[in-house]
Design a protein around this motif. Structure first.
Motif, PDB file in Angstrom:
ATOM      1  N   GLN A   5       0.882  -1.161   0.000  1.00  0.00           N
ATOM      2  CA  GLN A   5       0.000   0.000   0.000  1.00  0.00           C
ATOM      3  C   GLN A   5       0.920   1.212   0.000  1.00  0.00           C
ATOM      4  O   GLN A   5       1.707   1.404   0.926  1.00  0.00           O
ATOM      5  CB  GLN A   5      -0.923   0.019   1.210  1.00  0.00           C
ATOM      6  N   ARG A   6       0.843   1.993  -1.060  1.00  0.00           N
ATOM      7  CA  ARG A   6       1.741   3.133  -1.230  1.00  0.00           C
ATOM      8  C   ARG A   6       1.455   4.212  -0.188  1.00  0.00           C
ATOM      9  O   ARG A   6       0.316   4.471   0.145  1.00  0.00           O
ATOM     10  CB  ARG A   6       1.593   3.717  -2.631  1.00  0.00           C
ATOM     11  N   ARG A   7       2.521   4.847   0.299  1.00  0.00           N
ATOM     12  CA  ARG A   7       2.363   5.949   1.250  1.00  0.00           C
ATOM     13  C   ARG A   7       1.807   7.206   0.583  1.00  0.00           C
ATOM     14  O   ARG A   7       1.047   7.934   1.186  1.00  0.00           O
ATOM     15  CB  ARG A   7       3.697   6.298   1.904  1.00  0.00           C
ATOM     16  N   ASP A   8       2.175   7.455  -0.682  1.00  0.00           N
ATOM     17  CA  ASP A   8       1.802   8.719  -1.317  1.00  0.00           C
ATOM     18  C   ASP A   8       0.329   8.810  -1.701  1.00  0.00           C
ATOM     19  O   ASP A   8      -0.282   9.857  -1.544  1.00  0.00           O
ATOM     20  CB  ASP A   8       2.692   9.025  -2.523  1.00  0.00           C
ATOM     21  N   ASP A   9      -0.268   7.717  -2.194  1.00  0.00           N
ATOM     22  CA  ASP A   9      -1.664   7.807  -2.620  1.00  0.00           C
ATOM     23  C   ASP A   9      -2.575   6.748  -1.999  1.00  0.00           C
ATOM     24  O   ASP A   9      -3.759   6.705  -2.296  1.00  0.00           O
ATOM     25  CB  ASP A   9      -1.782   7.784  -4.145  1.00  0.00           C
ATOM     26  N   GLY A  10      -2.024   5.873  -1.164  1.00  0.00           N
ATOM     27  CA  GLY A  10      -2.817   4.862  -0.477  1.00  0.00           C
ATOM     28  C   GLY A  10      -3.238   3.682  -1.329  1.00  0.00           C
ATOM     29  O   GLY A  10      -3.895   2.767  -0.845  1.00  0.00           O
ATOM     30  N   ARG A  11      -2.852   3.669  -2.605  1.00  0.00           N
ATOM     31  CA  ARG A  11      -3.247   2.570  -3.495  1.00  0.00           C
ATOM     32  C   ARG A  11      -2.451   1.309  -3.192  1.00  0.00           C
ATOM     33  O   ARG A  11      -1.274   1.361  -2.859  1.00  0.00           O
ATOM     34  CB  ARG A  11      -3.004   2.941  -4.955  1.00  0.00           C
ATOM     35  N   GLU A  76       8.339   4.079   0.924  1.00  0.00           N
ATOM     36  CA  GLU A  76       7.323   4.023  -0.127  1.00  0.00           C
ATOM     37  C   GLU A  76       6.110   3.185   0.255  1.00  0.00           C
ATOM     38  O   GLU A  76       5.017   3.400  -0.270  1.00  0.00           O
ATOM     39  CB  GLU A  76       7.926   3.458  -1.414  1.00  0.00           C
ATOM     40  N   LYS A  78       3.397   1.818   2.937  1.00  0.00           N
ATOM     41  CA  LYS A  78       2.685   1.975   4.211  1.00  0.00           C
ATOM     42  C   LYS A  78       2.384   0.598   4.810  1.00  0.00           C
ATOM     43  O   LYS A  78       2.403   0.413   6.014  1.00  0.00           O
ATOM     44  CB  LYS A  78       1.394   2.741   3.931  1.00  0.00           C
ATOM     45  N   THR A 116      -5.425   3.852 -14.342  1.00  0.00           N
ATOM     46  CA  THR A 116      -6.476   3.292 -13.501  1.00  0.00           C
ATOM     47  C   THR A 116      -7.233   2.192 -14.234  1.00  0.00           C
ATOM     48  O   THR A 116      -7.389   1.099 -13.724  1.00  0.00           O
ATOM     49  CB  THR A 116      -7.469   4.399 -13.070  1.00  0.00           C
TER      50      THR A 116
END
Length: 130
Positions: A5-11, A76, A78, A116
Protein backbone atom coordinates in the motif's frame (compact mmCIF):
# COMPACT_ATOMS: atom_id res chain seq x y z
CA UNK A 1 0.40 -11.95 -4.70
CA UNK A 2 2.87 -9.65 -2.96
CA UNK A 3 1.53 -6.11 -2.74
CA UNK A 4 2.27 -2.81 -1.06
CA UNK A 5 0.00 0.00 0.00
CA UNK A 6 1.74 3.13 -1.23
CA UNK A 7 2.36 5.95 1.25
CA UNK A 8 1.80 8.72 -1.32
CA UNK A 9 -1.66 7.81 -2.62
CA UNK A 10 -2.82 4.86 -0.48
CA UNK A 11 -3.25 2.57 -3.50
CA UNK A 12 -2.47 -1.13 -3.31
CA UNK A 13 -0.02 -2.07 -6.09
CA UNK A 14 2.56 -4.71 -6.93
CA UNK A 15 6.04 -3.55 -5.86
CA UNK A 16 7.99 -1.90 -8.65
CA UNK A 17 9.90 1.08 -9.91
CA UNK A 18 12.32 2.45 -12.47
CA UNK A 19 15.36 0.57 -13.75
CA UNK A 20 18.80 2.05 -13.22
CA UNK A 21 20.79 2.60 -16.44
CA UNK A 22 23.23 -0.22 -15.72
CA UNK A 23 20.77 -2.83 -14.45
CA UNK A 24 18.94 -5.66 -16.15
CA UNK A 25 15.15 -5.99 -15.75
CA UNK A 26 15.65 -9.02 -13.47
CA UNK A 27 18.14 -7.13 -11.29
CA UNK A 28 15.82 -4.11 -11.17
CA UNK A 29 12.88 -6.25 -10.05
CA UNK A 30 14.97 -7.77 -7.27
CA UNK A 31 16.23 -4.35 -6.11
CA UNK A 32 12.81 -2.68 -6.15
CA UNK A 33 11.08 -5.53 -4.31
CA UNK A 34 13.83 -5.57 -1.67
CA UNK A 35 13.66 -1.78 -1.20
CA UNK A 36 9.87 -1.69 -0.94
CA UNK A 37 9.16 -4.91 0.98
CA UNK A 38 12.33 -6.27 2.60
CA UNK A 39 12.00 -9.51 0.63
CA UNK A 40 14.72 -10.86 -1.65
CA UNK A 41 13.31 -12.31 -4.88
CA UNK A 42 14.47 -13.88 -8.11
CA UNK A 43 12.54 -13.00 -11.28
CA UNK A 44 11.42 -16.20 -12.97
CA UNK A 45 9.06 -15.29 -15.82
CA UNK A 46 7.87 -12.20 -17.68
CA UNK A 47 4.09 -12.14 -17.26
CA UNK A 48 3.12 -8.90 -18.95
CA UNK A 49 3.98 -5.61 -20.62
CA UNK A 50 1.81 -2.62 -19.66
CA UNK A 51 1.85 0.87 -21.13
CA UNK A 52 0.33 3.82 -19.30
CA UNK A 53 -0.89 5.81 -22.31
CA UNK A 54 -1.36 8.97 -20.25
CA UNK A 55 2.22 9.04 -18.92
CA UNK A 56 4.00 7.12 -21.69
CA UNK A 57 5.49 4.68 -19.16
CA UNK A 58 6.02 1.02 -20.06
CA UNK A 59 6.10 -1.50 -17.18
CA UNK A 60 7.28 -5.09 -17.27
CA UNK A 61 5.71 -7.51 -14.80
CA UNK A 62 7.45 -10.66 -13.61
CA UNK A 63 6.47 -13.67 -11.56
CA UNK A 64 9.13 -14.00 -8.85
CA UNK A 65 10.23 -16.47 -6.21
CA UNK A 66 11.02 -15.28 -2.68
CA UNK A 67 14.54 -16.37 -1.73
CA UNK A 68 14.96 -14.57 1.59
CA UNK A 69 14.39 -11.54 3.74
CA UNK A 70 11.64 -10.42 6.08
CA UNK A 71 8.69 -8.22 5.06
CA UNK A 72 8.79 -4.65 6.32
CA UNK A 73 7.44 -1.25 5.41
CA UNK A 74 9.56 1.70 4.35
CA UNK A 75 9.53 5.14 2.79
CA UNK A 76 7.32 4.02 -0.13
CA UNK A 77 5.23 1.28 1.48
CA UNK A 78 2.69 1.97 4.21
CA UNK A 79 1.84 -1.75 4.33
CA UNK A 80 3.21 -4.97 2.80
CA UNK A 81 0.83 -7.90 2.37
CA UNK A 82 0.19 -11.14 0.53
CA UNK A 83 -3.15 -10.79 -1.26
CA UNK A 84 -5.33 -13.47 -2.80
CA UNK A 85 -6.50 -12.94 -6.38
CA UNK A 86 -9.92 -11.85 -5.10
CA UNK A 87 -8.34 -9.40 -2.63
CA UNK A 88 -6.13 -7.95 -5.38
CA UNK A 89 -9.17 -7.47 -7.64
CA UNK A 90 -11.02 -5.75 -4.81
CA UNK A 91 -8.17 -3.59 -3.45
CA UNK A 92 -6.30 -2.62 -6.63
CA UNK A 93 -7.43 -0.46 -9.51
CA UNK A 94 -8.17 -2.43 -12.68
CA UNK A 95 -4.88 -1.51 -14.40
CA UNK A 96 -2.92 -3.07 -11.50
CA UNK A 97 -5.22 -5.99 -10.60
CA UNK A 98 -5.04 -7.32 -14.16
CA UNK A 99 -1.32 -7.92 -13.61
CA UNK A 100 -2.25 -10.51 -10.99
CA UNK A 101 -4.64 -12.40 -13.26
CA UNK A 102 -2.21 -12.11 -16.18
CA UNK A 103 0.59 -13.57 -14.02
CA UNK A 104 -1.56 -16.64 -13.43
CA UNK A 105 -2.60 -17.08 -17.07
CA UNK A 106 0.61 -18.79 -18.18
CA UNK A 107 1.57 -16.52 -21.08
CA UNK A 108 2.62 -12.84 -21.18
CA UNK A 109 -0.02 -10.19 -21.89
CA UNK A 110 0.44 -6.84 -23.61
CA UNK A 111 -2.02 -4.20 -22.38
CA UNK A 112 -2.60 -0.46 -22.43
CA UNK A 113 -4.17 1.60 -19.63
CA UNK A 114 -4.64 5.15 -18.34
CA UNK A 115 -3.17 4.51 -14.89
CA UNK A 116 -6.48 3.29 -13.50
CA UNK A 117 -8.54 1.57 -16.20
CA UNK A 118 -7.63 -0.70 -19.09
CA UNK A 119 -8.06 0.86 -22.52
CA UNK A 120 -9.35 -1.47 -25.24
CA UNK A 121 -8.61 -4.45 -22.98
CA UNK A 122 -8.78 -7.02 -25.76
CA UNK A 123 -7.14 -5.11 -28.63
CA UNK A 124 -3.59 -6.40 -28.21
CA UNK A 125 -4.04 -9.11 -25.62
CA UNK A 126 -5.12 -11.92 -27.91
CA UNK A 127 -2.51 -11.27 -30.58
CA UNK A 128 0.29 -10.60 -28.09
CA UNK A 129 -0.04 -13.91 -26.26
CA UNK A 130 2.40 -16.53 -27.50
Amino acid sequence: MLAIQRRDDGRWVPPGGVLELDETPADGVAREVLEETGLRVRAEQLTGVYKNMRLGVVSLAFRCRVIGGQPHTGSEAKQVAWLTVDEAKREMVEARAVRVTDALSGSPAVRIHDGTRLLAPSSLDATARM
